[in-house]
Write a protein that holds these residues in place. Structure first.
Motif, mmCIF file in Angstrom:
data_model
loop_
_atom_site.group_PDB
_atom_site.id
_atom_site.type_symbol
_atom_site.label_atom_id
_atom_site.label_comp_id
_atom_site.label_asym_id
_atom_site.label_seq_id
_atom_site.Cartn_x
_atom_site.Cartn_y
_atom_site.Cartn_z
ATOM 1 N N GLY A 8 38.845 35.254 42.140
ATOM 2 C CA GLY A 8 39.533 35.963 43.202
ATOM 3 C C GLY A 8 40.924 35.388 43.440
ATOM 4 N N GLY A 9 41.678 36.075 44.308
ATOM 5 C CA GLY A 9 43.011 35.592 44.618
ATOM 6 C C GLY A 9 43.841 36.640 45.319
ATOM 7 N N LEU A 10 45.122 36.350 45.409
ATOM 8 C CA LEU A 10 46.090 37.241 46.050
ATOM 9 C C LEU A 10 46.913 37.931 44.970
ATOM 10 C CD1 LEU A 10 47.681 38.288 48.530
ATOM 11 C CD2 LEU A 10 49.062 36.201 48.366
ATOM 12 N N VAL A 11 47.019 39.247 45.051
ATOM 13 C CA VAL A 11 47.759 40.006 44.051
ATOM 14 C C VAL A 11 48.457 41.171 44.731
ATOM 15 C CG1 VAL A 11 45.781 41.493 43.504
ATOM 16 C CG2 VAL A 11 47.558 41.089 41.777
ATOM 17 N N GLN A 12 49.560 41.594 44.164
ATOM 18 C CA GLN A 12 50.273 42.751 44.708
ATOM 19 C C GLN A 12 49.598 44.048 44.261
ATOM 20 O OE1 GLN A 12 54.393 42.320 43.449
ATOM 21 N NE2 GLN A 12 54.911 41.290 45.366
ATOM 22 N N ALA A 13 49.802 45.083 45.025
ATOM 23 C CA ALA A 13 49.261 46.391 44.666
ATOM 24 C C ALA A 13 49.722 46.781 43.270
ATOM 25 C CB ALA A 13 49.702 47.440 45.684
ATOM 26 N N GLY A 14 48.790 47.320 42.497
ATOM 27 C CA GLY A 14 49.071 47.669 41.117
ATOM 28 C C GLY A 14 48.736 46.572 40.137
ATOM 29 N N LEU A 79 33.993 41.359 36.211
ATOM 30 C CA LEU A 79 34.539 42.564 36.814
ATOM 31 C C LEU A 79 36.046 42.550 36.573
ATOM 32 C CD1 LEU A 79 33.776 45.087 38.484
ATOM 33 C CD2 LEU A 79 34.511 43.805 40.520
ATOM 34 N N ASN A 80 36.499 43.421 35.687
ATOM 35 C CA ASN A 80 37.924 43.579 35.433
ATOM 36 C C ASN A 80 38.467 44.628 36.394
ATOM 37 O OD1 ASN A 80 38.710 41.874 33.057
ATOM 38 N ND2 ASN A 80 37.002 42.972 32.166
ATOM 39 N N MET A 81 39.446 44.231 37.183
ATOM 40 C CA MET A 81 39.990 45.110 38.215
ATOM 41 C C MET A 81 41.461 45.377 37.919
ATOM 42 S SD MET A 81 38.194 43.418 41.586
ATOM 43 C CE MET A 81 39.095 41.884 41.428
ATOM 44 N N ASN A 82 41.782 46.632 37.678
ATOM 45 C CA ASN A 82 43.154 47.038 37.387
ATOM 46 C C ASN A 82 43.654 47.984 38.460
ATOM 47 O OD1 ASN A 82 43.249 45.637 34.854
ATOM 48 N ND2 ASN A 82 42.025 47.290 33.961
ATOM 49 N N ASN A 83 44.979 48.117 38.537
ATOM 50 C CA ASN A 83 45.604 49.020 39.509
ATOM 51 C C ASN A 83 45.022 48.792 40.901
ATOM 52 O OD1 ASN A 83 47.246 51.051 40.506
ATOM 53 N ND2 ASN A 83 45.826 52.698 39.927
ATOM 54 N N LEU A 84 45.009 47.544 41.316
ATOM 55 C CA LEU A 84 44.409 47.194 42.607
ATOM 56 C C LEU A 84 45.190 47.807 43.751
ATOM 57 C CD1 LEU A 84 43.471 43.545 41.737
ATOM 58 C CD2 LEU A 84 41.886 45.222 42.710
ATOM 59 N N LYS A 85 44.454 48.167 44.797
ATOM 60 C CA LYS A 85 45.027 48.788 45.986
ATOM 61 C C LYS A 85 44.719 47.925 47.203
ATOM 62 C CE LYS A 85 44.063 53.381 44.044
ATOM 63 N NZ LYS A 85 43.369 54.681 44.267
ATOM 64 N N PRO A 86 45.513 48.036 48.257
ATOM 65 C CA PRO A 86 45.232 47.235 49.464
ATOM 66 C C PRO A 86 43.815 47.459 49.999
ATOM 67 C CG PRO A 86 47.438 48.128 49.582
ATOM 68 C CD PRO A 86 46.806 48.734 48.360
ATOM 69 N N TRP A 113 22.277 35.689 44.756
ATOM 70 C CA TRP A 113 23.646 36.057 45.112
ATOM 71 C C TRP A 113 24.613 34.897 44.877
ATOM 72 C CZ3 TRP A 113 24.945 40.959 46.674
ATOM 73 C CH2 TRP A 113 23.874 41.803 46.994
ATOM 74 N N GLY A 114 25.816 35.247 44.491
ATOM 75 C CA GLY A 114 26.890 34.277 44.422
ATOM 76 C C GLY A 114 27.473 34.025 45.800
ATOM 77 N N GLN A 115 28.375 33.057 45.889
ATOM 78 C CA GLN A 115 28.901 32.615 47.171
ATOM 79 C C GLN A 115 30.010 33.506 47.695
ATOM 80 O OE1 GLN A 115 29.940 31.579 44.301
ATOM 81 N NE2 GLN A 115 32.000 30.744 44.396
ATOM 82 N N GLY A 116 30.492 34.440 46.899
ATOM 83 C CA GLY A 116 31.588 35.299 47.350
ATOM 84 C C GLY A 116 32.934 34.740 46.930
ATOM 85 N N THR A 117 33.798 35.637 46.485
ATOM 86 C CA THR A 117 35.161 35.249 46.129
ATOM 87 C C THR A 117 36.113 36.270 46.752
ATOM 88 O OG1 THR A 117 36.652 34.661 44.292
ATOM 89 C CG2 THR A 117 35.097 36.467 43.890
ATOM 90 N N GLN A 118 37.166 35.789 47.389
ATOM 91 C CA GLN A 118 38.072 36.659 48.146
ATOM 92 C C GLN A 118 39.117 37.294 47.244
ATOM 93 O OE1 GLN A 118 37.919 37.554 51.398
ATOM 94 N NE2 GLN A 118 39.707 38.885 51.124
ATOM 95 N N VAL A 119 39.263 38.602 47.395
ATOM 96 C CA VAL A 119 40.332 39.349 46.727
ATOM 97 C C VAL A 119 41.221 39.953 47.806
ATOM 98 C CG1 VAL A 119 40.878 41.351 45.292
ATOM 99 C CG2 VAL A 119 38.958 39.860 44.685
ATOM 100 N N THR A 120 42.499 39.640 47.752
ATOM 101 C CA THR A 120 43.454 40.159 48.719
ATOM 102 C C THR A 120 44.575 40.876 47.980
ATOM 103 O OG1 THR A 120 42.962 38.362 50.256
ATOM 104 C CG2 THR A 120 44.990 39.616 50.634
ATOM 105 N N VAL A 121 44.785 42.141 48.325
ATOM 106 C CA VAL A 121 45.807 42.952 47.660
ATOM 107 C C VAL A 121 46.881 43.295 48.678
ATOM 108 C CG1 VAL A 121 46.275 44.999 46.275
ATOM 109 C CG2 VAL A 121 44.023 43.900 46.167
ATOM 110 N N SER A 122 48.092 42.858 48.415
ATOM 111 C CA SER A 122 49.200 43.120 49.334
ATOM 112 C C SER A 122 49.935 44.394 48.921
ATOM 113 C CB SER A 122 50.162 41.941 49.338
ATOM 114 O OG SER A 122 50.729 41.757 48.057
ATOM 115 N N SER A 123 50.458 45.075 49.916
ATOM 116 C CA SER A 123 51.157 46.346 49.646
ATOM 117 C C SER A 123 52.640 46.114 49.377
ATOM 118 C CB SER A 123 50.986 47.295 50.828
ATOM 119 O OG SER A 123 51.472 46.695 52.009
#
Length: 123
Positions: A8-14, A79-86, A113-123
């Motif tokens: 997980g992590g912080l990523v910009q939209a798209g 889980l491959n995540m592309n074109n991420l949105k807020p 269950w896993g412990q959870g990983t945060q995904v944050t998408v900035s606009s």
């Protein structure tokens, strides 16, 4: 049995991210694996699942953008995540349906269950 999620992590939209979740312990067999997510103030929702044979299912909101896969030799789901949105911002939780050996030597089936990983998408 333990599930360790990462990626997980912080990523910009798209942008893109790849989540991983590895299962460890006295595992005989893993059937379904998958990912759920939960945003603040919202219910946990199913993102994607994959069977031991590779059959996949994704939520309508992520179809065409997210791809689930697994490596059975490594007991790992991705889980491959592309074109991420807020609106994809959430804590992502992996799970696995596992047949494992308990402390008294019995084979038992359970969902872990896993412990959870945060995904944050900035606009």
């Amino acid at each position: 049995v333990q599930l360790q999620a990462s990626g997980g992590g912080l990523v910009q939209a798209g942008g893109s991210l790849r989540l991983s979740c590895a299962a460890s312990g006295s595992i005989s067999r893993i059937d379904n694996m998958g990912w759920y997510r939960q945003a603040p103030g919202k219910q946990r929702e199913l993102v994607a699942t994959i069977t031991s044979g590779g059959r996949t299912n994704q939520a309508d909101s992520v179809k065409g953008r997210f791809t689930i896969s697994r490596d059975n030799a490594k007991n790992t789901v991705y889980l491959n995540m592309n074109n991420l949105k807020p609106e994809d911002t959430a804590a992502y939780y992996c799970y696995a349906d596992v047949l494992s050996l308990n402390v008294v030597g019995e084979w038992v089936a359970g969902k872990y269950w896993g412990q959870g990983t945060q995904v944050t998408v900035s606009s």
